[in-house]
Design a protein around this motif. Structure first.
Motif, PDB file in Angstrom:
ATOM      1  N   ARG A 149       1.490  -1.550   6.761  1.00  0.00           N
ATOM      2  CA  ARG A 149       1.092  -2.072   5.380  1.00  0.00           C
ATOM      3  C   ARG A 149       0.797  -0.983   4.401  1.00  0.00           C
ATOM      4  N   ALA A 150       0.601  -1.677   3.047  1.00  0.00           N
ATOM      5  CA  ALA A 150      -0.073  -0.996   1.933  1.00  0.00           C
ATOM      6  C   ALA A 150      -1.248  -1.964   1.408  1.00  0.00           C
ATOM      7  N   TYR A 151      -2.311  -0.995   1.194  1.00  0.00           N
ATOM      8  CA  TYR A 151      -3.386  -1.877   0.585  1.00  0.00           C
ATOM      9  C   TYR A 151      -3.874  -1.117  -0.693  1.00  0.00           C
ATOM     10  N   TRP A 152      -4.157  -2.053  -1.706  1.00  0.00           N
ATOM     11  CA  TRP A 152      -4.867  -1.500  -2.910  1.00  0.00           C
ATOM     12  C   TRP A 152      -6.145  -1.758  -2.917  1.00  0.00           C
ATOM     13  N   LEU A 153      -7.220  -0.708  -2.700  1.00  0.00           N
ATOM     14  CA  LEU A 153      -8.718  -1.028  -2.970  1.00  0.00           C
ATOM     15  C   LEU A 153      -9.230  -0.537  -4.027  1.00  0.00           C
ATOM     16  N   ALA A 154     -10.042  -1.434  -4.830  1.00  0.00           N
ATOM     17  CA  ALA A 154     -10.552  -1.109  -5.941  1.00  0.00           C
ATOM     18  C   ALA A 154     -11.571  -0.258  -6.130  1.00  0.00           C
ATOM     19  N   GLY A 155     -11.582   0.655  -6.836  1.00  0.00           N
ATOM     20  CA  GLY A 155     -12.456   1.726  -6.929  1.00  0.00           C
ATOM     21  C   GLY A 155     -13.899   1.366  -7.966  1.00  0.00           C
ATOM     22  N   SER A 156     -13.807   0.368  -8.602  1.00  0.00           N
ATOM     23  CA  SER A 156     -14.918  -0.084  -9.435  1.00  0.00           C
ATOM     24  C   SER A 156     -14.854  -1.588  -9.674  1.00  0.00           C
ATOM     25  N   PRO A 157     -16.142  -1.950 -10.014  1.00  0.00           N
ATOM     26  CA  PRO A 157     -16.223  -3.423 -10.323  1.00  0.00           C
ATOM     27  C   PRO A 157     -15.137  -4.145 -11.259  1.00  0.00           C
ATOM     28  N   SER A 158     -14.773  -2.987 -12.275  1.00  0.00           N
ATOM     29  CA  SER A 158     -13.915  -3.737 -13.272  1.00  0.00           C
ATOM     30  C   SER A 158     -12.506  -3.384 -13.123  1.00  0.00           C
ATOM     31  N   ALA A 159     -11.963  -2.952 -12.115  1.00  0.00           N
ATOM     32  CA  ALA A 159     -10.884  -2.700 -11.468  1.00  0.00           C
ATOM     33  C   ALA A 159     -10.079  -3.701 -10.761  1.00  0.00           C
ATOM     34  N   THR A 160      -8.934  -3.885 -10.831  1.00  0.00           N
ATOM     35  CA  THR A 160      -8.038  -4.955 -10.321  1.00  0.00           C
ATOM     36  C   THR A 160      -8.719  -5.268  -8.671  1.00  0.00           C
ATOM     37  N   PRO A 161      -8.753  -6.472  -8.268  1.00  0.00           N
ATOM     38  CA  PRO A 161      -9.454  -6.726  -7.099  1.00  0.00           C
ATOM     39  C   PRO A 161      -8.683  -6.222  -5.747  1.00  0.00           C
ATOM     40  N   SER A 162      -9.142  -5.909  -4.708  1.00  0.00           N
ATOM     41  CA  SER A 162      -8.578  -5.121  -3.636  1.00  0.00           C
ATOM     42  C   SER A 162      -7.518  -6.290  -3.027  1.00  0.00           C
ATOM     43  N   ALA A 163      -6.527  -5.754  -2.516  1.00  0.00           N
ATOM     44  CA  ALA A 163      -5.468  -6.620  -1.935  1.00  0.00           C
ATOM     45  C   ALA A 163      -4.332  -5.963  -1.104  1.00  0.00           C
ATOM     46  N   VAL A 164      -3.722  -6.790  -0.300  1.00  0.00           N
ATOM     47  CA  VAL A 164      -2.700  -6.324   0.594  1.00  0.00           C
ATOM     48  C   VAL A 164      -1.352  -6.396  -0.381  1.00  0.00           C
ATOM     49  N   LEU A 165      -0.642  -5.273  -0.250  1.00  0.00           N
ATOM     50  CA  LEU A 165       0.373  -5.180  -1.310  1.00  0.00           C
ATOM     51  C   LEU A 165       1.809  -5.720  -0.728  1.00  0.00           C
ATOM     52  N   THR A 166       1.973  -5.641   0.746  1.00  0.00           N
ATOM     53  CA  THR A 166       3.168  -5.784   1.480  1.00  0.00           C
ATOM     54  C   THR A 166       2.717  -7.165   2.134  1.00  0.00           C
ATOM     55  N   ARG A 167       4.020  -7.709   2.687  1.00  0.00           N
ATOM     56  CA  ARG A 167       3.702  -8.947   3.566  1.00  0.00           C
ATOM     57  C   ARG A 167       4.817  -8.650   4.732  1.00  0.00           C
ATOM     58  N   ASP A 168       3.851  -8.986   5.823  1.00  0.00           N
ATOM     59  CA  ASP A 168       4.732  -8.395   7.299  1.00  0.00           C
ATOM     60  C   ASP A 168       5.819  -9.050   7.621  1.00  0.00           C
ATOM     61  N   ASP A 169       7.004  -8.128   7.903  1.00  0.00           N
ATOM     62  CA  ASP A 169       8.141  -8.869   8.665  1.00  0.00           C
ATOM     63  C   ASP A 169       7.569  -9.150  10.029  1.00  0.00           C
ATOM     64  N   SER A 170       7.172 -10.326  10.425  1.00  0.00           N
ATOM     65  CA  SER A 170       6.576 -10.823  11.531  1.00  0.00           C
ATOM     66  C   SER A 170       6.898 -12.211  11.950  1.00  0.00           C
ATOM     67  N   TRP A 171       6.907 -12.493  13.093  1.00  0.00           N
ATOM     68  CA  TRP A 171       7.108 -14.001  13.616  1.00  0.00           C
ATOM     69  C   TRP A 171       5.871 -14.965  12.831  1.00  0.00           C
ATOM     70  N   SER A 172       4.686 -14.330  13.093  1.00  0.00           N
ATOM     71  CA  SER A 172       3.405 -15.055  12.514  1.00  0.00           C
ATOM     72  C   SER A 172       3.620 -15.357  11.069  1.00  0.00           C
ATOM     73  N   GLU A 173       3.806 -14.211  10.326  1.00  0.00           N
ATOM     74  CA  GLU A 173       4.087 -14.238   8.925  1.00  0.00           C
ATOM     75  C   GLU A 173       5.114 -15.629   8.546  1.00  0.00           C
ATOM     76  N   ALA A 174       6.326 -15.474   9.272  1.00  0.00           N
ATOM     77  CA  ALA A 174       7.204 -16.358   8.853  1.00  0.00           C
ATOM     78  C   ALA A 174       6.738 -17.823   9.357  1.00  0.00           C
ATOM     79  N   MET A 175       5.944 -18.171  10.361  1.00  0.00           N
ATOM     80  CA  MET A 175       5.598 -19.321  10.661  1.00  0.00           C
ATOM     81  C   MET A 175       4.440 -19.907   9.721  1.00  0.00           C
TER      82      MET A 175
END
Length: 376
Positions: free
Chosen positions: A229-255
């Motif tokens: 995975r790739a994650y964006w982690l905000a460095g300040s309260p004014s920054a874009t909120p933290s988030a996962v940037l990728t979506r797993d190629d996995s069975w659970s994600e597909a379901m």
């Protein structure tokens, strides 16, 4: 019927070829668990042990790599004294200790740490971190995770990380845009891993995630196949909120995407970590991967990691709390993440790369999901 290792009696999964505890060969076949027909046949990555590596492309500077694990074993076998080939004993089947049990890489505003964890006898993760000033200052990073149900997964991860980082850096230096370079790197990494296969049934495999991060701020480009995975982690309260940037190629994600299961139900399934796409000769359909471009507002950090870390800290908020202020000290943050994963159990290999991201020079930031899609 519960399968156990004939050497140490550790419980082993249906598709495992080697025992995750002692490294003893437990099956001659490579078949994984059967997959539901709604998604491609999965590769079981639930307990993948994974090699770490770095490479240097043209017009780039590779991160300084420091090995702190034991030196590679040589014949005879560490465990029984018999001859060794391809990293395993010819008599007892035990995996031999390697020199990549713990690796740290530093490169200006980025750093990475890879560790074998507490349960596995070798590290089959891989990472590469490069910096370049041509045509503009940029950080390139790749993290890969070998699939334990494939033969020589450490080779797949090592080759994919080195190839991907080199092609990315060379493409950028030649004038390609980040997205074009990321697509080319994915394709070349997939080809390099596919070439390792002796047959389609004996094909090394790995997951893959990459990033191109301008050193002066701006759009970040990530590419991936599998569940690293790739994650964006905000460095300040004014920054874009933290988030996962990728979506797993996995069975659970597909379901979940098909609304067949809730996220909680999918996570509880025996197939939760089964992969639906990976790099390898036996999954050419998934080799094109995905690419996304994001432009976060404000400073922060980009984190690339294998599931040895995110299994314990899946949410962006949990990653932020595990290593506050990651952008200010990428190496310290990467080391802290590995320590936290080890403290939480260390059941898998752990690899994490942290890249400091300055705020944009001007203009508002995009949504962190940005623009994405298949690379092919």
């Amino acid at each position: 019927m519960v399968r156990t290792c004939p050497s140490c009696e550790e419980r082993v999964a249906t598709g495992d070829v080697y025992c995750e505890r002692c490294g003893h060969r437990v099956a001659a076949g490579l078949a994984g668990p059967p997959a539901p027909p709604a998604v491609p046949a999965p590769r079981d990555a639930a307990a993948a042990d994974r090699g770490a590596g770095t490479d240097q492309g043209e017009s780039t500077t590779a991160g300084t790599e420091v090995h702190t694990g034991p030196m590679p074993a040589v014949d005879p076998c560490t465990w029984c004294g018999a001859a060794v080939s391809a990293g395993y004993c010819n008599e007892c089947g035990m995996s031999q200790p390697g020199d990549r049990d713990h690796v740290e890489v530093r490169a200006e505003t980025a750093a990475g740490v890879s560790d074998r964890g507490l349960r596995h006898h070798r590290n089959e993760d891989a990472m590469a971190v490069l910096t370049s000033d041509d045509p503009a200052p940029v950080v390139v990073a790749v993290v890969c995770d070998g699939v334990s149900t494939s033969p020589h997964p450490e080779e797949a991860a090592h080759v994919a990380a080195e190839t991907g980082a080199a092609v990315l850096a060379d493409g950028l230096a030649a004038g390609s845009g980040p997205r074009e370079a990321t697509e080319a790197a994915l394709a070349q990494a997939a080809s390099a891993v596919a070439e390792l296969a002796e047959t389609e049934q004996a094909a090394p495999a790995c997951t893959y995630v990459s990033a191109v991060v301008p050193a002066d701020g701006g759009a970040i480009t990530v590419g991936w196949v599998g569940d690293s995975r790739a994650y964006w982690l905000a460095g300040s309260p004014s920054a874009t909120p933290s988030a996962v940037l990728t979506r797993d190629d996995s069975w659970s994600e597909a379901m979940v995407a098909m609304r067949v299961m809730t996220p909680a139900e999918a996570r509880a399934s025996a197939y939760a970590h089964a992969l639906t796409a990976w790099l390898g000769a036996d999954n050419a359909a998934g080799a094109s991967g995905h690419v996304a471009t994001v432009t976060p507002a404000g400073p922060g950090a980009l984190v690339l990691c294998t599931d040895g870390l995110w299994n314990y800290f899946p949410d962006p908020g949990a990653l932020c709390a595990a290593a506050p202020g990651a952008a200010a000290d990428p190496l310290g943050a990467a080391q802290a993440y590995v320590r936290r994963a080890l403290d939480a159990g260390g059941r898998d290999n752990i690899t994490v790369v942290v890249i400091a991201v300055p705020g944009p020079q001007d203009g508002p930031g995009d949504d962190v999901r940005g623009s994405g899609g298949n690379a092919g």
